[in-house]
Design an enzyme around this catalytic site. Structure first.
Site, PDB file in Angstrom:
ATOM      1  N   ARG A   1       8.792   2.874  11.621  1.00 39.21           N
ATOM      2  CA  ARG A   1       9.866   2.448  10.702  1.00 39.21           C
ATOM      3  C   ARG A   1      11.191   2.246  11.451  1.00 39.21           C
ATOM      4  O   ARG A   1      11.728   3.153  12.060  1.00 39.21           O
ATOM      5  CB  ARG A   1      10.010   3.457   9.555  1.00 39.21           C
ATOM      6  CG  ARG A   1      10.420   4.839   9.970  1.00 39.21           C
ATOM      7  CD  ARG A   1      10.286   5.855   8.824  1.00 39.21           C
ATOM      8  NE  ARG A   1       8.885   6.191   8.610  1.00 39.21           N
ATOM      9  CZ  ARG A   1       8.443   7.371   8.193  1.00 39.21           C
ATOM     10  NH1 ARG A   1       9.294   8.342   7.908  1.00 39.21           N
ATOM     11  NH2 ARG A   1       7.165   7.601   8.035  1.00 39.21           N
TER      12      ARG A   1
ATOM     13  N   ASP B   1       0.790  -1.236   0.000  1.00 34.61           N
ATOM     14  CA  ASP B   1       0.000   0.000   0.000  1.00 34.61           C
ATOM     15  C   ASP B   1       0.820   1.284   0.000  1.00 34.61           C
ATOM     16  O   ASP B   1       0.364   2.327  -0.423  1.00 34.61           O
ATOM     17  CB  ASP B   1      -0.933   0.016   1.227  1.00 34.61           C
ATOM     18  CG  ASP B   1      -0.194  -0.236   2.532  1.00 34.61           C
ATOM     19  OD1 ASP B   1       1.049  -0.365   2.484  1.00 34.61           O
ATOM     20  OD2 ASP B   1      -0.834  -0.315   3.587  1.00 34.61           O
ATOM     21  N   HIS B   2       2.078   1.221   0.468  1.00 31.76           N
ATOM     22  CA  HIS B   2       2.814   2.467   0.672  1.00 31.76           C
ATOM     23  C   HIS B   2       3.586   2.946  -0.556  1.00 31.76           C
ATOM     24  O   HIS B   2       4.071   4.066  -0.565  1.00 31.76           O
ATOM     25  CB  HIS B   2       3.810   2.299   1.822  1.00 31.76           C
ATOM     26  CG  HIS B   2       3.212   2.474   3.181  1.00 31.76           C
ATOM     27  ND1 HIS B   2       2.231   1.656   3.668  1.00 31.76           N
ATOM     28  CD2 HIS B   2       3.455   3.382   4.162  1.00 31.76           C
ATOM     29  CE1 HIS B   2       1.911   2.045   4.900  1.00 31.76           C
ATOM     30  NE2 HIS B   2       2.632   3.092   5.214  1.00 31.76           N
TER      31      HIS B   2
ATOM     32  N   ASP C   1       3.614  -1.014  11.668  1.00 30.64           N
ATOM     33  CA  ASP C   1       3.136   0.295  11.260  1.00 30.64           C
ATOM     34  C   ASP C   1       2.455   0.887  12.489  1.00 30.64           C
ATOM     35  O   ASP C   1       1.710   0.188  13.183  1.00 30.64           O
ATOM     36  CB  ASP C   1       2.120   0.164  10.115  1.00 30.64           C
ATOM     37  CG  ASP C   1       1.785   1.522   9.535  1.00 30.64           C
ATOM     38  OD1 ASP C   1       2.303   1.848   8.457  1.00 30.64           O
ATOM     39  OD2 ASP C   1       1.027   2.257  10.187  1.00 30.64           O
TER      40      ASP C   1
ATOM     41  N   ARG D   1      -1.658  12.384  10.118  1.00 30.37           N
ATOM     42  CA  ARG D   1      -0.417  13.119  10.406  1.00 30.37           C
ATOM     43  C   ARG D   1      -0.275  14.315   9.501  1.00 30.37           C
ATOM     44  O   ARG D   1      -0.669  14.256   8.335  1.00 30.37           O
ATOM     45  CB  ARG D   1       0.799  12.222  10.174  1.00 30.37           C
ATOM     46  CG  ARG D   1       0.810  11.085  11.115  1.00 30.37           C
ATOM     47  CD  ARG D   1       2.190  10.524  11.300  1.00 30.37           C
ATOM     48  NE  ARG D   1       2.078   9.623  12.423  1.00 30.37           N
ATOM     49  CZ  ARG D   1       2.528   8.364  12.431  1.00 30.37           C
ATOM     50  NH1 ARG D   1       3.179   7.905  11.396  1.00 30.37           N
ATOM     51  NH2 ARG D   1       2.355   7.617  13.477  1.00 30.37           N
TER      52      ARG D   1
ATOM     53  N   SER E   1       6.235   7.302  13.227  1.00 31.29           N
ATOM     54  CA  SER E   1       6.131   6.000  12.583  1.00 31.29           C
ATOM     55  C   SER E   1       6.877   4.889  13.322  1.00 31.29           C
ATOM     56  O   SER E   1       7.714   5.123  14.180  1.00 31.29           O
ATOM     57  CB  SER E   1       6.688   6.152  11.177  1.00 31.29           C
ATOM     58  OG  SER E   1       7.331   5.003  10.748  1.00 31.29           O
TER      59      SER E   1
END
Ligand code: MIC
Ligand code: SF4
Length: 755
Positions: free
Chosen positions: A645, A95-96, A160, A448, A643
């Site tokens: 990440r 999706d990203h 995520d 965000r 995030s």
């Protein structure tokens, strides 16, 4: 039938006894959060009265979800763990990596060509190791999870931060770094500090223009971006049960923006309706049987102050629509105050673009309520002043809203429909003219709004609102338009008001979809080959990090003292860099390029102590690495907010940073640093932040007796030869200290699984 129904049956079969044991041990009623936590203790974890905000506890989550931008690193790590199959049901969602440029079909085609190598890698790893794979275009991870996998009373982790979205279906769903996901997929325990509990009582009922989004915008205003740190937020009250399940999802989703570990709601009729409508009547029937365990004990909600660490009450009858922003999601302004506040702050009030959708707000209800406003444009002789864009959260939602004629209505107001993907929410928006860096305002229903997040332009003022309010403001083209009181001029010169939005919680005709985009893994994946081209620019197999040298760290150089907000977007930017998420060396070229250097207030410009010259952060750090000189990064409050990440932790590790010393950390980032074998420390005295100077050489002592609860000592040697000795706290437990010593948690897992 639902996926993994046997697993859900098992959770429910074991839940009553586990809840009862915990209740007996504590001798008091339990909150919902506690019931889920206690019923998911790892089998090796002893049941005891854990200290909130203190005890580290081992859990056994029911499932794992990963999105493509983080799955690459998570799976590269998992591949090193040496297991033939994942130990719990796990999924990958593409999706990203899809840009929003022209429209859905075309953009999707471009992405599948551009990112073919990454998609093929993810698909083949999923196939080999038994993970469900959701193809590009299937939808955004959190929406797909809510529609297919979330279940009341369950516990899941996801790579995520917005994994928390599944709290809308009464789960404890928690965002983690890839290394944590790797542990759970490898069958190991997952560790979390026993959370504090915040109870939010929702009084009254939503009405008129006010939407679930406004609840969380209000909460963010109260608690700020740090206020939920280390806590689970549990919502209850009449306002909670009267709200849709997807509305609850929106509220939980944006709980990430207050730093909350997760948020959740007790099982109720709205969840049962949602489960049935998304093809999971079987799960609803199972949940009904254990319903008393899927919400708090009645005494808890009757006397919340006794059971929660903090209680907040919000009256939905009087709650106003809010807009939060710019540049931070906790700056909350009720719409009736926007005229004043925008004028006082000099915010540009012309709305250029309104964007709805994303993982936060793309439910059928959201879209149907936005449509009820879009319809009024033609009916009332209005024109839409701003551009308007939609990113549906899943193919199932997209297909259904197309069938129900909503997309036609949107196209009449000139809307663009992008692919079912993150798109503009994560900087994958090829916005025309953004490179001119003009000051401008956009409104969106995402979560965000950090600087540059949507379009890369630092001068875009982004405000977060409900899809309803975003639509109204796009029609008006004006940030200060209050649809509750203000009028618009129509084509006949008359003053008209927009009617309050209306919509359907769930599609009357049911959801429909032709190809949901799911690919099941091979029964036996042992023959599947996962190939990574050594010449690839996008994928790189991982080499283990080196172990600790066994001594104190001497003469570390200051790489950067970051000033103010330093989110994971500042540490490892997304947008154009997303393409390197599977290649540690290449993505390391974005290390801290968004952080503001305390000493010159510039971004990506730091002094090298090797040459005395200023250069970019990555260049400077690479030179230190080449010279074999260790470095330290210093940060302000809530460092690493945003995030999950783990690149924000792996990049500094890869390039030779040894320590990150801050006033405070965001939870996921702190764990990510520990997992990768870094030292994550906080100033014992926050005022010591001011003692750090640009040319400092820093020793970290006490490492040979590194122990839980014992602070470390740092000696700062300044340029003029003077020194300061300061204390640094840490939150490492024994296990985490072992990670540090081994050079990263993965080095230990590899041994455990092999042995
Ligand atoms: C985000 O919203 O910032 C992301 C992109 O979804 C991240 C994950 C990532 O950086 O890949 C998140 O929220 O964890
Ligand atoms: Fe995607 Fe945005 Fe949701 Fe993150 S917050 S998962 S980028 S839609």
């Amino acid at each position: 039938m639902a996926f993994d129904i046997e697993m859900i049956k098992k959770v429910y079969a074991e839940m009553p006894a586990k809840v009862e044991a915990a209740r007996k041990m504590l001798g008091r009623p339990l909150t919902l959060s506690e019931k889920i936590l206690f019923s998911h203790l790892h089998s090796d974890q002893k049941l005891e009265g854990f200290e909130r905000g203190g005890s580290y506890v081992d859990f056994a989550p029911d499932r794992v979800a990963m999105q493509d931008a983080t799955a690459q690193m998570a799976l590269l790590q998992f591949m090193q763990a040496g297991r033939p199959k994942v130990a719990v049901p796990s999924t990958v969602h593409c999706d990203h990596l899809i840009s929003a440029k022209v429209e859905a079909k075309q953009d999707l085609q471009v992405a599948t060509t551009e990112s073919k190598e990454v998609y093929d890698f993810l698909a083949s790893v999923s196939n080999k190791y038994g993970l469900g794979f959701w193809k590009p275009g299937a939808g955004i991870i959190h929406q797909v999870v809510l529609e297919n996998y979330a279940f009341p009373g369950g516990m899941m982790i996801g790579t995520d931060s917005h994994t928390v979205n599944a709290g809308g279906l009464g789960m404890l769903a928690i965002g983690v770094g890839g290394a944590d996901a790797c542990d759970v997929m490898a069958g190991l325990a997952w560790e979390l500090k026993w959370p504090k509990l915040i109870g939010i009582k929702l009084k009254g009922k939503l009405n008129g223009w006010t939407a679930p989004k406004d609840v969380i915008l209000k909460v963010a205003g109260i608690l700020t971006v740090k206020g939920g740190t280390g806590a689970i937020v549990e919502y209850f009250g009449e306002g909670a049960t009267s709200m849709s399940c997807t509305g609850k999802g929106t509220i939980c989703n944006m709980g990430a923006e207050i730093g909350a570990t997760t948020s959740t709601f007790g099982y109720d009729a709205s969840m049962s309706r949602y489960l049935s409508s998304t093809g999971r009547a079987d799960v609803a029937a199972l949940a009904d049987v254990v319903a008393e365990h899927l919400t708090a004990d009645a005494e808890v909600y009757a006397n919340p102050e006794k059971y929660f660490d903090q209680v907040i009450e919000i009256d939905l009858d009087t709650l106003e629509p809010h807009l939060n922003g710019p540049f931070t999601p906790d700056l909350a302004t009720p719409i009736s105050k926007m005229k004043e506040v925008a004028a006082a702050n000099g915010w540009p009030t012309k709305v250029e673009v309104g964007l709805i959708g994303s993982c936060t707000n793309s439910s059928y209800e959201d879209i149907s309520r936005a449509v009820s406003l879009a319809k009024q444009v033609a009916q009332k002789g209005l024109t839409t002043k701003a551009e308007y864009m939609i990113t549906p959260g899943s193919e199932q939602v997209r297909y259904t809203i197309e069938r129900d004629g909503f997309l036609d209505v949107f196209s009449q107001i000139g809307a663009k429909v992008f692919a079912n993907a993150c798109g503009p929410c994560i900087g994958m928006w090829e916005r025309v003219g953004a490179e001119k860096k003009e000051k401008n305002t956009i409104v969106h229903s995402f979560n965000r709004n950090f600087a540059k997040r949507a379009d890369g332009n630092p001068n875009t003022y982004a405000f977060v609102g409900s899809p309803e309010l975003v639509t109204a403001l796009a029609i008006a083209g004006d940030l200060t338009f209050n649809p509750l009181t203000d009028t618009l001029t129509n084509d006949k010169g008359e003053q008209v008001k927009l009617d309050a939005p209306t919509g359907d919680e769930l599609p009357v005709k049911g959801f429909a979809v032709e190809d949901a985009g799911y690919q099941a893994p091979a029964e036996d994946g042992s023959k599947v080959v996962v190939a990574v081209d050594p010449a690839s620019k996008r994928l790189q197999l991982l080499d283990p990090f080196t172990a600790w040298e066994g001594t104190d760290l001497k003469s570390l150089r200051l790489l950067i003292k970051a000033k103010g907000k330093c989110t994971t977007d500042h540490i490892s930017m997304a947008g154009p860099w997303l393409k390197f998420r599977g290649h540690l060396d290449n993505i390391s070229n974005n290390l801290l390029i968004g952080a503001v250097n305390f000493f010159n207030e510039k971004t990506d410009n730091v002094k090298s102590q090797l040459t005395g010259n200023y250069d970019t952060v990555p260049n400077t750090q690479r030179a230190y690495k080449a010279a074999g000189v260790g470095t330290i990064v210093v940060g302000d409050e809530n460092y690493g907010e945003g995030s999950s990440r783990e690149h924000a932790a792996m990049e500094p590790r890869h390039l030779g940073v040894r320590v990150v010393l801050t006033k405070s950390f965001a939870r996921i980032h702190e764990t990510n640093l520990k997992k990768q074998g870094m030292l994550a420390l906080t100033f014992a005295d926050k005022a010591d932040y001011d003692k750090i100077q640009e040319d400092d050489s820093i020793d970290v002592t006490g490492l040979t007796s590194f122990a839980p609860g014992t602070p470390l000592t740092l000696v700062l040697t300044h340029k003029d030869g003077s020194t300061d000795t300061i204390k640094a706290n840490h939150t490492y437990n024994q296990q985490q200290i072992e990670w540090f010593k081994a050079g990263g948690a993965l080095n230990i897992i590899r041994k455990q699984v092999a042995g």
